[in-house]
Design an enzyme around this catalytic site. Structure first.
Site, PDB file in Angstrom:
ATOM      1  N   ARG A   1      95.361  52.452 126.157  1.00  0.00           N
ATOM      2  CA  ARG A   1      94.705  53.864 127.276  1.00  0.00           C
ATOM      3  C   ARG A   1      95.857  54.201 127.768  1.00  0.00           C
ATOM      4  O   ARG A   1      96.536  56.145 128.115  1.00  0.00           O
ATOM      5  CB  ARG A   1      94.223  53.622 128.668  1.00  0.00           C
ATOM      6  CG  ARG A   1      93.328  53.931 129.936  1.00  0.00           C
ATOM      7  CD  ARG A   1      92.934  53.916 130.884  1.00  0.00           C
ATOM      8  NE  ARG A   1      91.987  55.506 131.871  1.00  0.00           N
ATOM      9  CZ  ARG A   1      92.579  55.867 132.750  1.00  0.00           C
ATOM     10  NH1 ARG A   1      94.124  55.771 132.720  1.00  0.00           N
ATOM     11  NH2 ARG A   1      91.855  56.807 132.761  1.00  0.00           N
ATOM     12  N   CYS A   2      96.704  54.270 128.416  1.00  0.00           N
ATOM     13  CA  CYS A   2      98.337  54.413 128.687  1.00  0.00           C
ATOM     14  C   CYS A   2      98.807  55.214 127.396  1.00  0.00           C
ATOM     15  O   CYS A   2      99.779  56.032 127.975  1.00  0.00           O
ATOM     16  CB  CYS A   2      99.766  53.376 128.745  1.00  0.00           C
ATOM     17  SG  CYS A   2      99.045  51.905 130.535  1.00  0.00           S
ATOM     18  N   MET A   3      98.339  55.168 126.180  1.00  0.00           N
ATOM     19  CA  MET A   3      99.575  55.913 125.749  1.00  0.00           C
ATOM     20  C   MET A   3      98.226  56.515 124.710  1.00  0.00           C
ATOM     21  O   MET A   3      98.783  57.344 123.828  1.00  0.00           O
ATOM     22  CB  MET A   3      99.370  54.388 124.022  1.00  0.00           C
ATOM     23  CG  MET A   3     100.589  53.586 124.278  1.00  0.00           C
ATOM     24  SD  MET A   3     100.558  52.404 122.566  1.00  0.00           S
ATOM     25  CE  MET A   3      99.422  51.993 122.425  1.00  0.00           C
TER      26      MET A   3
END
Length: 428
Positions: A417-419
């Site tokens: 999700r962060c990426m």
């Protein structure tokens, strides 16, 4: 290997760009069928990480670039195979700058200033170097992401003491190694976007790319902007979750201030095109383990969330709604996470803890973002291969896990999700 892999990567990227053309943004949930996503493929910025600069640049270790790129390409391929259009931050930025010949110099001047260069002498040296060595717009963009050290610049007799005593490997313009975490510099809210002011000076420089994309790129320049990188207070995209078309969740965290949430709420509620009428501000612990709200919980299905086991129990949440007079009303809620999510999702929810209840596995896999997944569609998520205990628990709860390699990318302390920054999701 890198050269061959890179050329294959570029060809696929070009194909992906021609598959569809969705203008604007549309993200009204965390789980709607993902159609378009913005990524950044790790580049030479990782090569400018050294043991001495790790803390400053917010890394715990140095990823091996070649392997990190291969893992990231596998991530992009997983998404393409699921029917997602993958676009790259570096391409969007280059396309934005190419809309007006004057934008290149404007951007370079701004980038040099924000890198901390304040003298006309060094501003001219750096501009001359970039313009002579990186004539192509995308090459120039990639170089600004990678940073510049002193030994790259032509040795000139400046008559400056600092140049006589400085180590030639000294960073003149710091790299931006966290850029592959595209979730944080800006965030989609319904049909709008927030261009964030980030917690650390190191990461705040990343938001310059989002600013140019959302002001000049033909696909994004007309998107309503709910927050500005020029604002005083910090907010980061990992703290912003779209629960549905009426409810937005935001974490009050180490990296997102309550003042920023007040301002964001006012701007969202004031926009007549926005359908959001409730913002839930979750007061989460200030620690590296709870860096952002999406490390605390992430929605993976209509009724399922992955969670950090440490967040169970009573939780302070502030419900923010419009007061009908141009201001807001705030109601404090002191309930457990399950009760709050059940109310706003509209059905009973199941919370699936990282590590499946095994404390040692939970601590190990939470460190590697076991509860930070990217939902491609309800019940289908991208996960890190290394979090095998949590992944097995997800399988047993009916979740389809799309497993990606993660030995090097995980060293940056961020998950799938962060990426990724979804730009378009279908309605639920």
């Amino acid at each position: 290997m890198e050269g061959n892999h890179g050329s294959r990567h570029i060809d696929r990227r070009a194909c992906a760009r021609s598959e569809s053309h969705m203008q604007g943004v549309n993200v009204k949930s965390e789980i709607g069928n993902l159609k378009k996503v913005i990524l950044h493929r790790p580049g030479n910025e990782l090569l400018n990480l050294t043991p001495n600069t790790l803390e400053e640049l917010l890394f715990d270790d140095i990823p091996f670039l070649e392997v990190a790129q291969a893992e990231h390409d596998a991530f992009a391929d997983i998404l393409r195979n699921e029917g997602v259009e993958v676009v790259y931050l570096e391409d969007l930025m280059a396309e934005a700058l190419d809309t007006d010949p004057a934008l290149r110099e404007q951007f370079l001047n701004q980038w040099i200033y924000e890198a901390g260069i304040r003298t006309d002498l060094y501003t001219d040296i750096i501009k001359d170097y970039i313009n002579s060595e990186y004539a192509g717009t995308k090459d120039m963009v990639m170089k600004t992401m990678a940073g510049i050290n002193l030994q790259e610049l032509p040795q000139q007799h400046t008559n400056l003491l600092v140049d006589m005593v400085s180590d030639r490997t000294k960073l003149v313009c710091a790299p931006m190694p966290n850029l592959y975490f595209t979730r944080d510099p800006f965030n989609m809210i319904g049909n709008g976007v927030g261009i964030n002011r980030m917690y650390s000076t190191t990461r705040n420089r990343e938001t310059i790319y989002g600013s140019y994309i959302f002001n000049y790129h033909p696909d994004f320049k007309d998107v309503p902007q709910y927050y500005s990188r020029e604002n005083t207070f910090h907010v980061e995209g990992g703290d912003v979750l779209n629960i549905n078309d009426h409810v937005l969740a935001i974490g009050i965290s180490q990296r997102t201030e309550p003042d920023a949430i007040d301002q964001l709420a006012h701007n969202v509620f004031s926009d007549e095109t926005s359908t959001i009428d409730t913002i839930l501000a979750f007061n989460i612990p200030v620690s590296r383990a709870f860096m952002h709200l999406d490390t605390v919980f992430t929605q993976i299905d209509y009724d399922k969330f992955t969670i950090h086991p440490g967040i169970m129990g009573p939780l302070t949440v502030f419900e923010i709604t419009p007061d009908g007079k141009g201001g807001t009303k705030i109601r404090e809620r002191d309930e457990d996470l399950e009760s709050i999510l059940t109310e706003y999702v509209g059905q009973p929810v199941q919370l699936i803890p990282c590590g499946g209840g095994d404390r040692i596995a939970a601590e190990r896999e939470q460190w590697n973002d076991g509860s930070n997944t990217l939902c491609v569609r309800p019940g289908t998520v991208v996960v890190y291969q290394r979090n095998n205990v949590t992944n097995d628990v997800l399988y047993k709860n009916g979740i389809n896990c799309l497993v990606m390699p993660s030995a090097e990318l995980s060293r940056g302390r961020g998950g799938p999700r962060c990426m990724s920054m979804p730009a378009w999701r279908e309605a639920l």
